[in-house]
Design a protein around this motif. Structure first.
Motif, PDB file in Angstrom:
ATOM      1  N   PRO A 102      -4.791  -2.835  -8.595  1.00 41.16           N
ATOM      2  CA  PRO A 102      -3.930  -2.757  -7.408  1.00 41.16           C
ATOM      3  C   PRO A 102      -3.525  -1.320  -7.094  1.00 41.16           C
ATOM      4  CG  PRO A 102      -2.666  -3.524  -9.294  1.00 41.16           C
ATOM      5  CD  PRO A 102      -4.110  -3.458  -9.741  1.00 41.16           C
TER       6      PRO A 102
ATOM      7  N   ASN B 245      -3.759  -8.407 -15.457  1.00 45.19           N
ATOM      8  CA  ASN B 245      -4.237  -9.392 -14.482  1.00 45.19           C
ATOM      9  C   ASN B 245      -3.933 -10.789 -15.000  1.00 45.19           C
ATOM     10  OD1 ASN B 245      -5.637 -10.995 -12.659  1.00 45.19           O
ATOM     11  ND2 ASN B 245      -7.656 -10.443 -13.454  1.00 45.19           N
TER      12      ASN B 245
ATOM     13  N   LYS C 271      -0.800  -9.960  -4.876  1.00 48.50           N
ATOM     14  CA  LYS C 271      -1.581  -9.307  -3.832  1.00 48.50           C
ATOM     15  C   LYS C 271      -2.818 -10.131  -3.580  1.00 48.50           C
ATOM     16  CE  LYS C 271      -2.791  -5.943  -1.004  1.00 48.50           C
ATOM     17  NZ  LYS C 271      -2.047  -5.673   0.229  1.00 48.50           N
ATOM     18  N   ASP C 272      -2.976 -10.535  -2.323  1.00 45.29           N
ATOM     19  CA  ASP C 272      -4.101 -11.397  -1.955  1.00 45.29           C
ATOM     20  C   ASP C 272      -4.109 -12.627  -2.867  1.00 45.29           C
ATOM     21  OD1 ASP C 272      -4.781  -9.590   0.024  1.00 45.29           O
ATOM     22  OD2 ASP C 272      -6.099  -8.454  -1.298  1.00 45.29           O
TER      23      ASP C 272
ATOM     24  N   TYR D 209      -4.398 -12.658  -6.103  1.00 48.11           N
ATOM     25  CA  TYR D 209      -4.259 -12.212  -7.490  1.00 48.11           C
ATOM     26  C   TYR D 209      -2.791 -12.021  -7.851  1.00 48.11           C
ATOM     27  CZ  TYR D 209      -9.096 -11.087  -6.367  1.00 48.11           C
ATOM     28  OH  TYR D 209     -10.389 -11.156  -5.946  1.00 48.11           O
TER      29      TYR D 209
ATOM     30  N   GLU E  84       3.877   0.245  -3.391  1.00 51.88           N
ATOM     31  CA  GLU E  84       2.559  -0.222  -2.970  1.00 51.88           C
ATOM     32  C   GLU E  84       2.105   0.661  -1.820  1.00 51.88           C
ATOM     33  OE1 GLU E  84       0.657  -4.496  -1.814  1.00 51.88           O
ATOM     34  OE2 GLU E  84       2.362  -3.837  -0.617  1.00 51.88           O
TER      35      GLU E  84
ATOM     36  N   SER F 282      -2.496 -14.975   0.895  1.00 53.79           N
ATOM     37  CA  SER F 282      -3.304 -14.266  -0.099  1.00 53.79           C
ATOM     38  C   SER F 282      -4.770 -14.233   0.290  1.00 53.79           C
ATOM     39  CB  SER F 282      -3.154 -14.939  -1.463  1.00 53.79           C
ATOM     40  OG  SER F 282      -3.558 -16.299  -1.387  1.00 53.79           O
TER      41      SER F 282
ATOM     42  N   TYR G 126       3.659  -8.904  -9.585  1.00 51.90           N
ATOM     43  CA  TYR G 126       3.177  -8.421  -8.285  1.00 51.90           C
ATOM     44  C   TYR G 126       2.066  -9.339  -7.803  1.00 51.90           C
ATOM     45  CZ  TYR G 126       0.631  -5.368  -5.018  1.00 51.90           C
ATOM     46  OH  TYR G 126      -0.018  -4.854  -3.931  1.00 51.90           O
TER      47      TYR G 126
ATOM     48  N   TYR H  13      -0.379 -10.060 -10.795  1.00 51.24           N
ATOM     49  CA  TYR H  13      -0.378  -9.029 -11.819  1.00 51.24           C
ATOM     50  C   TYR H  13       1.009  -8.948 -12.462  1.00 51.24           C
ATOM     51  CZ  TYR H  13      -4.335  -7.368  -8.961  1.00 51.24           C
ATOM     52  OH  TYR H  13      -5.486  -7.265  -8.241  1.00 51.24           O
TER      53      TYR H  13
END
Length: 700
Positions: free
Chosen positions: A350, A341, A310-311, A313, A406, A236, A308, A315
């Motif tokens: 995102p 979030n 991502k990096d 974060y 994505e 991430s 989800y 969600y």
């Protein structure tokens, strides 16, 4: 005999004492039961109170075949230091093939083990690609010049086929990195099953149990499939500069990978590794291995939510609603996605898109409705996104799902297939109530005020008058409202909007008109106006000339009965105006009609825009469909033949009727007209007279 028995008893006592001492020492040194390997080899004692314990052993694929690695701990239970240069490890296969066991560079400076302490060393060796751990034997030797070959074997580590050093699910392992004890565990493991790929997301927790921060360099994270294949995961955060672990703080690292469905998810493991050495001389060695229990992450189209990662974060994406509206002969499908979030800090929006599918493979062309773009989402905050598609009105939605993708460069990677909710029923607004819209960047009060039924030659026109109140705190053009009339029997008639492009001030109103052509025999009792916010490929529509593709978030408004014709000339409603005609005298002078009209006009200034500004006074004989006099009056106009301003107005109209059939019993009517259709607002049967004021209700 007694002496011998006493000596035997003494030996037994000494042995028991020794066993007790060892049992007291071992618990303090052994790894936690959470991390203990099954069928692990027993420690090798190098003296009566010092031993070598195997901490970890593994074989990983490498560019040269396979790399075997062994981490051992020397424990010195004596009162004097142990010289490590007297001890070494010899690696061979069970059949006797020898391999070189190399000490990692960072451990070469460890020369001795102080009294009552321990030191951990890691060795590795390149072995053929067909060699597994159970094929290997690791011997502990001591240099001894009194024996042949100068090496004396103190013990060995054999590895049965059932040896397993993977940490069980929900367990943790303590490893020594940078001379610091680090506890590692897998907090969460989820799998998102797409049509072609699976997405695995892991949350790894690491805690530095020391008192100083440590920077872990060249860490790697791999999924190991049941066949031994290794797949590197993405982290991430950028770990190229190392992972900084602060003392006593639980650091969480999110890992993700997309794998083809051909890679079996059964028996997968996470391998945490570290690369040691420089460039070509570097070697990647396992640090810890974890069994994984992958829980399905809402991807089987049986749920409406998806998590989800991502990096740094996390969600939650949720299908909040599904809307289906008939528009221009087809049905519009609109789904509302809410992205929340779940992280403890603000997160970027995102790059997720949605698309409708019928079943797994029948994609429906789907477009995102452009809304005001939001750059970030606050912690626990949300943003909404709407996606629309058009299908024939006969389409069965039993297998409808929303697939999430994505965007990666120019390609879209499937994340999940979510079940759609049931088609939502528009909420109902009772007669006289105001519906306050507060979504899609729209803040608008909507209220149906009255309905008029206008007559045409082939069809009628139903006109619905709506107050649109600007609830923003700034001036703006009101949003286009679109929809249809739905009768009690289910018949639907598309509406056309009549509005201006005038900018409306805060708390001010615009009167808009929704019209629909209906058959002359249409039963409109119990009909409702289904009305939503118009949209197109540019977003929410406002400009009058901008064509719309459909509407969103519709509401069903109860409709009052259509306005009835009256005989009262004092309260004629035309748009925002109220017209009071207080004097109407109709005099026939031979073949000329001489008409006096007096009236007052007032205006409701809460309306800053409206389209109705005209009415027509007509003298006609309805029995023979003959129009004798027609007086079109424009309110506050500038170009009309007859213009009435606010306040008092008077007109004397003289028209030659020589070419017309003149009746003696006639009707005095006031009409409003829209697009060639007209409705009778006021009507009285009158006769020609220079003395009678037909605006006076007492005149008969």
């Amino acid at each position: 005999m007694q002496v011998v028995q006493s000596r035997k008893a003494l030996k037994i006592h000494v042995a028991l004492v020794f066993v007790l001492i060892v049992s007291l020492l071992l618990p303090a040194l052994a790894s936690t039961s959470e991390a203990a390997a099954s069928n692990a080899p027993q420690p090798v004692y190098i003296t009566s109170n010092s031993y070598v314990k195997l901490e970890n052993a593994d074989v990983m694929p490498s560019s040269k075949g396979r790399t075997a690695s062994f981490t051992v701990t020397f424990y010195n239970g004596s009162n004097a230091p142990i010289n490590l240069q007297d001890y070494w490890f010899r690696l061979s296969s069970v059949s006797g093939t020898k391999y070189i066991a190399t000490l990692v560079e960072s451990d070469k400076s460890k020369k001795s083990v102080p009294a009552k302490s321990s030191i951990t060393l890691t060795y590795y060796s390149e072995v053929p690609s067909n060699v597994s751990l159970s094929d290997l034997v690791l011997r502990v030797v001591k240099f001894d010049f009194s024996v042949a070959g100068y090496e004396r074997t103190l013990g060995k580590f054999n590895f049965s086929s059932s040896y397993n050093n993977a940490v069980k699910v929900n367990g943790y392992k303590s490893v020594k990195l940078n001379n610091t004890n680090i506890n590692i565990r897998v907090n969460k493991a989820t799998i998102s099953k797409g049509t072609d790929n699976n997405i695995i997301n892991l949350e790894l927790a690491m805690r530095n149990t020391g008192n100083y921060e440590t920077l872990l360099s060249n860490m790697g994270f791999f999924i190991q499939a049941s066949n031994g294949s290794m797949y590197q995961m993405k982290t991430s955060t950028d770990s190229s500069q190392g992972l900084l672990l602060r003392p006593q703080i639980l650091e969480k690292i999110k890992l993700t990978i997309t794998l083809p469905k051909a890679v079996s998810t059964n028996g997968q493991k996470l391998i945490v590794s570290q690369s040691l050495g420089e460039a070509a001389a570097s070697v990647t060695l396992p640090v810890a291995k974890f069994n994984l229990s992958l829980s399905a992450n809402n991807t089987s189209a049986t749920t409406t939510e998806y998590e989800y990662v991502k990096d740094d974060y996390t969600y939650k994406v949720k299908v909040d609603s599904l809307q289906r509206y008939t528009w221009m002969g087809q049905d519009n499908l609109i789904t509302k996605l809410t992205i929340t979030n779940k992280s403890s800090k603000s997160a970027p929006v995102p790059a997720i898109t949605g698309s409708f599918y019928l079943g797994d493979n029948a994609e429906i062309q789907t477009k995102k409705v452009p809304l005001d773009s939001q750059l970030s989402i606050a912690s626990n905050g949300s943003v909404t996104a709407y996606y629309s598609a058009t299908v024939p009105t006969t389409t069965n939605l039993a297998e409808l799902k929303v697939k999430l993708f994505e965007k990666e460069g120019e390609t879209n990677r499937e994340l999940a297939a979510l079940r759609t909710t049931a088609v939502s029923t528009p909420k109902s607004i009772a007669l006289g109530d105001t519906n306050n819209l507060n979504d899609l960047g729209v803040k608008l009060g909507v209220k149906v005020t009255n309905v008029k039924l206008l007559q045409g030659s082939a069809n009628n026109l139903l006109a619905i008058y709506v107050d649109a109140t600007n609830n923003q705190d700034f001036a703006t053009a009101t949003t286009k409202l679109l929809g249809y009339i739905e009768t009690a029997t289910g018949s639907k008639y598309n509406t056309t909007l009549i509005k201006s492009d005038t900018v409306i001030g805060p708390s001010k109103k615009e009167q808009v008109i929704l019209t629909a052509e209906v058959p002359k025999n249409a039963d409109l009792k119990g009909a409702a106006l289904v009305l939503g916010v118009g949209y197109n490929d540019e977003g929410i529509t406002k400009a009058n000339e901008t064509p719309a593709k459909g509407f969103i978030n519709a509401t069903s408004y109860a409709l009052p009965e259509a306005d009835q014709t009256t005989n009262d000339f004092s309260k004629i409603k035309i748009g925002a105006y109220t017209v009071n005609i207080d004097n109407i005298i109709t005099y026939l002078n031979d073949v000329k009609a001489d008409i006096d009209l007096n009236g007052q006009v007032s205006r409701d200034f809460a309306y800053e825009a409206f389209s109705s500004k005209k009415f027509t006074v007509v003298i006609e004989d309805e029995s023979i469909n003959s129009v004798m006099v027609q007086v079109p009056i424009e309110l506050e106009g500038t170009t009309g033949q007859y213009v009435w301003k606010l306040g008092n107005n008077y007109n004397n109209i003289v028209q030659d009727l020589s070419s017309k059939s003149i009746s003696q019993t006639i009707q005095l009517n006031v009409y409003e007209e829209i697009n060639g259709y007209k409705t009778k607002l006021v009507s009285r049967t009158i006769r020609w007279s220079p003395y009678l004021n037909w605006a006076n209700p007492d005149v008969k």
